[in-house]
Scaffold this active site. Structure first.
Site, mmCIF file in Angstrom:
data_model
loop_
_atom_site.group_PDB
_atom_site.id
_atom_site.type_symbol
_atom_site.label_atom_id
_atom_site.label_comp_id
_atom_site.label_asym_id
_atom_site.label_seq_id
_atom_site.Cartn_x
_atom_site.Cartn_y
_atom_site.Cartn_z
ATOM 1 N N PRO A 91 11.710 5.610 -15.849
ATOM 2 C CA PRO A 91 11.714 5.969 -14.448
ATOM 3 C C PRO A 91 12.360 5.022 -13.467
ATOM 4 O O PRO A 91 11.705 4.168 -12.910
ATOM 5 C CB PRO A 91 10.228 6.030 -14.104
ATOM 6 C CG PRO A 91 9.601 5.037 -15.030
ATOM 7 C CD PRO A 91 10.550 4.809 -16.143
ATOM 8 N N GLU A 92 13.605 5.148 -13.172
ATOM 9 C CA GLU A 92 14.121 4.712 -11.888
ATOM 10 C C GLU A 92 14.910 5.895 -11.388
ATOM 11 O O GLU A 92 15.001 6.907 -12.071
ATOM 12 C CB GLU A 92 14.960 3.429 -12.006
ATOM 13 C CG GLU A 92 14.080 2.196 -12.143
ATOM 14 C CD GLU A 92 14.798 0.877 -11.911
ATOM 15 O OE1 GLU A 92 15.485 0.773 -10.891
ATOM 16 O OE2 GLU A 92 14.671 -0.025 -12.750
ATOM 17 N N LYS A 101 11.166 8.384 -6.644
ATOM 18 C CA LYS A 101 10.828 8.618 -8.046
ATOM 19 C C LYS A 101 9.783 9.707 -8.206
ATOM 20 O O LYS A 101 9.263 9.918 -9.303
ATOM 21 C CB LYS A 101 10.327 7.318 -8.681
ATOM 22 C CG LYS A 101 11.302 6.153 -8.566
ATOM 23 C CD LYS A 101 10.669 4.875 -9.069
ATOM 24 C CE LYS A 101 11.376 3.662 -8.505
ATOM 25 N NZ LYS A 101 10.610 2.429 -8.782
ATOM 26 N N ARG A 134 6.452 -9.416 -12.393
ATOM 27 C CA ARG A 134 7.517 -8.680 -13.086
ATOM 28 C C ARG A 134 8.639 -9.630 -13.482
ATOM 29 O O ARG A 134 8.947 -10.579 -12.769
ATOM 30 C CB ARG A 134 8.119 -7.598 -12.179
ATOM 31 C CG ARG A 134 7.148 -6.802 -11.355
ATOM 32 C CD ARG A 134 6.292 -5.868 -12.161
ATOM 33 N NE ARG A 134 7.048 -5.026 -13.072
ATOM 34 C CZ ARG A 134 7.626 -3.890 -12.743
ATOM 35 N NH1 ARG A 134 7.551 -3.464 -11.501
ATOM 36 N NH2 ARG A 134 8.270 -3.177 -13.623
#
Length: 270
Positions: free
Chosen positions: A2-3, A58, A246
């Site tokens: 998911p981007e 998204k 991250r």
DNA sequence: GGTCGCCTGGTA
DNA sequence: TACCAGGCGACC
């Protein structure tokens, strides 16, 4: 998956399968989903028609003909597959949408972090998203304004969907490399010129990711997941650090941190 | 602002 | 076994 480019691809697949078709049954399989939506709401989806399928950042929105919205977010690992209602369920099937024509759309999500929600008709849906990379509203003055109060590093700021919608961990790092901006630079310290470069870089990175050739190439990233490998511009080993929990990948040389940590005599344009 | 939890699977 | 993972909301 998911981007933004990956979700856009998924939305097209979904749209082709469900737009204008009737839902025979929706099934939520994983407890993380059944916890979110009451069983009677899930049952009430049988018989409605999907008018349209939209993407916002998204997020995926299925507009139903009774005014409700079926809202799906893939989070880290979700994706759609399309098969027939009679086929055995894939291993990581977390939800299914059976259509009256016998088609079945399956939410496959190994990590089970994806979300499904049903929004009532008539309720305005505020997803709290900023402009997408290609929106005309995404300008240097806009970024200057929204980042102006943030002393935090630019990279985590880019992950905030209120700033720019659709940018995730990979493309944030890729865009910053392309714009030659260190991920640790304070967001409010970027000048107009850097913001312009950043916008152009985000657009380029998103465009590139949308192309099939790039998508399947082994070297589709310039910095992401390339720790220790040579920078494609200057051969300096790519470094990995952690920001806001991250991974961030960057080139320590051509994404200079400080004001003037030995800048090259004339900073080359990206 | 940073950290944790949500979940499960792949890989060193 | 430990660590990592393309997201994000809740929490200090």
């Amino acid at each position: 998956m998911p981007e933004l480019p990956e979700v856009e691809r998924a939305v097209r697949l979904l749209r082709a399968a469900v737009a204008g078709r009737g839902i025979a049954r929706v099934r939520l399989i994983h407890p993380s989903l059944t916890r979110r939506v009451p069983p009677r709401v899930v049952r009430s989806l049988a018989g409605v028609v999907v008018d349209a399928v939209e993407r916002r950042g998204k997020h995926q929105l299925l507009r139903l003909d009774d005014g409700r919205v079926l809202h799906v977010h893939f989070r880290m690992a979700g994706d759609w597959s399309v098969d027939r209602v009679s086929a055995p369920l894939p291993r990581h099937a977390r939800a299914t949408i059976d259509l009256t024509d016998g088609t079945r759309v399956v939410l496959e999500d190994p990590r089970a972090l994806a979300t499904v929600d049903v929004h009532p008709a008539g309720a305005p849906l505020d997803l709290g998203l900023g402009p997408e990379p290609h929106d005309a509203a995404l300008t240097a003055p806009y970024l200057e304004q929204v980042l102006g109060r943030r002393r935090s590093a630019i990279k985590p700021a880019l992950l905030d969907q209120r700033v720019v919608a659709g940018i995730g961990n990979i493309y944030a790092a890729e865009a910053l490399w392309r714009a030659r901006i260190a991920p640790t630079r304070p967001a409010n310290a970027l000048g107009r010129d850097e913001l312009r470069r950043l916008i152009a870089a985000m657009r380029k990175v998103i465009d590139r990711a949308s192309g099939a050739r790039y998508r399947d190439g082994a070297d589709r990233f310039d910095v992401y997941d390339r720790e220790g490998l040579p920078c494609r511009r200057c051969r300096t080993p790519i470094a990995r650090m952690v920001q806001a929990g991250r991974s961030t990948y960057h080139c320590p040389r051509c994404q200079p941190t400080g004001r003037r940590v030995s800048p090259s005599p004339r900073a080359a344009r990206p």
